[in-house]
Design a protein around this motif. Structure first.
Motif, mmCIF file in Angstrom:
data_model
loop_
_atom_site.group_PDB
_atom_site.id
_atom_site.type_symbol
_atom_site.label_atom_id
_atom_site.label_comp_id
_atom_site.label_asym_id
_atom_site.label_seq_id
_atom_site.Cartn_x
_atom_site.Cartn_y
_atom_site.Cartn_z
ATOM 1 N N HIS A 135 -8.089 1.895 -2.939
ATOM 2 C CA HIS A 135 -8.056 2.427 -1.717
ATOM 3 C C HIS A 135 -6.709 2.197 -1.277
ATOM 4 N N SER A 137 -11.198 7.082 2.038
ATOM 5 C CA SER A 137 -10.274 7.140 0.988
ATOM 6 C C SER A 137 -9.431 6.226 0.925
ATOM 7 N N PHE A 138 -8.304 6.486 2.006
ATOM 8 C CA PHE A 138 -7.276 5.446 1.944
ATOM 9 C C PHE A 138 -7.675 4.306 2.869
ATOM 10 N N ASP A 189 -12.698 6.113 -8.421
ATOM 11 C CA ASP A 189 -11.226 5.873 -8.471
ATOM 12 C C ASP A 189 -10.818 6.270 -9.851
ATOM 13 N N HIS A 216 -18.519 4.405 -5.314
ATOM 14 C CA HIS A 216 -17.061 4.332 -5.313
ATOM 15 C C HIS A 216 -16.515 4.937 -6.538
ATOM 16 N N CYS A 242 0.967 -1.323 -0.146
ATOM 17 C CA CYS A 242 0.105 -0.024 -0.135
ATOM 18 C C CYS A 242 0.885 1.368 0.068
ATOM 19 N N SER A 276 -6.958 -2.962 -3.307
ATOM 20 C CA SER A 276 -8.049 -1.953 -3.943
ATOM 21 C C SER A 276 -7.132 -0.601 -4.202
ATOM 22 N N ALA A 297 -8.951 6.025 -4.307
ATOM 23 C CA ALA A 297 -10.438 6.124 -4.289
ATOM 24 C C ALA A 297 -11.221 6.725 -3.259
ATOM 25 N N ILE A 298 -12.452 7.005 -3.544
ATOM 26 C CA ILE A 298 -13.111 7.635 -2.516
ATOM 27 C C ILE A 298 -14.478 7.060 -2.505
ATOM 28 N N ASP A 299 -15.224 6.588 -1.387
ATOM 29 C CA ASP A 299 -16.437 6.147 -1.191
ATOM 30 C C ASP A 299 -17.545 6.990 -0.732
#
Ligand code: ZN
Length: 210
Positions: free
Chosen positions: A136, A119-120, A202, A200, A62, A134, A141-143
């Motif tokens: 993320h 996000s992370f 990204d 989601h 990551c 992912s 990425a943002i949910d």
């Protein structure tokens, strides 16, 4: 005059030839300190208050590189950590332009807070062991889960997407559609059960809009 006509014909001909597209998938442009600085400066010029974060990498694969903290982007968004600037910039535009416009249009109201699921997060796709990392896990990425209006209403993706209220359904669909014009990948409740309660977004590939 004849030469002008020939030039115009040539111009209109070239206009029909599709421009060469960068291959989709991994972003074609490498991250550099200069690109990051330009992205941050552009966000600030557009009125966002952002804090540039130092690059971080973790030994489990990551990372959060070329990332910012969104301090103020017009409407407060809960639960957001590091976000890659290349995602943060279109996200701030979605928040500042699309959200107010669609709230006015469909709900006659004003969104005062957007609730995110973050996000992370260092995890595999859909949180399923064995899946690839992912977006993320790259702060890419943002949910988004819900929208709180000034009059107290809370519009949740979970209840509203297939809910009884047609204006709420239209509001959520309009925001999903607007997101597809801004992000590489948009995944909502129609895509799969993992996304029944959030959108989601990204920038890890696409175009994908479901
Ligand atoms: Zn997500």
């Amino acid at each position: 005059m004849r030469r002008l006509a020939a030039t115009l014909a040539l111009l209109s001909l070239t206009a029909c030839i599709p421009s060469v597209q960068a291959p989709r998938g991994r972003p074609a442009t490498a991250e550099t300190p200069e690109r990051f600085a330009r992205c941050v400066a552009m966000m600030r010029a557009e009125g966002s208050k952002v804090e540039a974060l130092p690059n971080r990498s973790f030994d489990n694969g990551c990372s959060a590189t070329s990332a910012v903290k969104l301090v103020a982007i017009g409407i407060p968004v809960t639960n957001l950590g590091a976000v890659k600037c290349a995602l943060a910039a279109p996200f701030a535009r979605w928040v500042r332009e699309d959200v107010p416009a669609q709230a006015r249009r469909w709900l006659g109201g004003e969104v005062v807070r957007i609730e995110s699921f973050g996000s992370f997060a260092c995890r595999p796709v859909n949180n399923q062991t064995g899946n690839r990392l992912s977006e993320h896990g790259r702060a890419n990425a943002i949910d988004i889960a819900a929208f709180r209006l000034r009059d107290g209403r809370v519009i949740r993706v979970r209840d509203g997407w297939n809910g009884a209220d047609g204006d709420i359904r239209a509001f959520l669909r309009a925001l999903h559609k607007a997101a597809c014009a801004r992000f590489g990948v948009v995944i909502g409740p129609d895509a799969n059960a993992f996304h029944h309660d959030h959108f989601h977004f990204d920038m890890g590939g696409g175009p994908y809009c479901r």
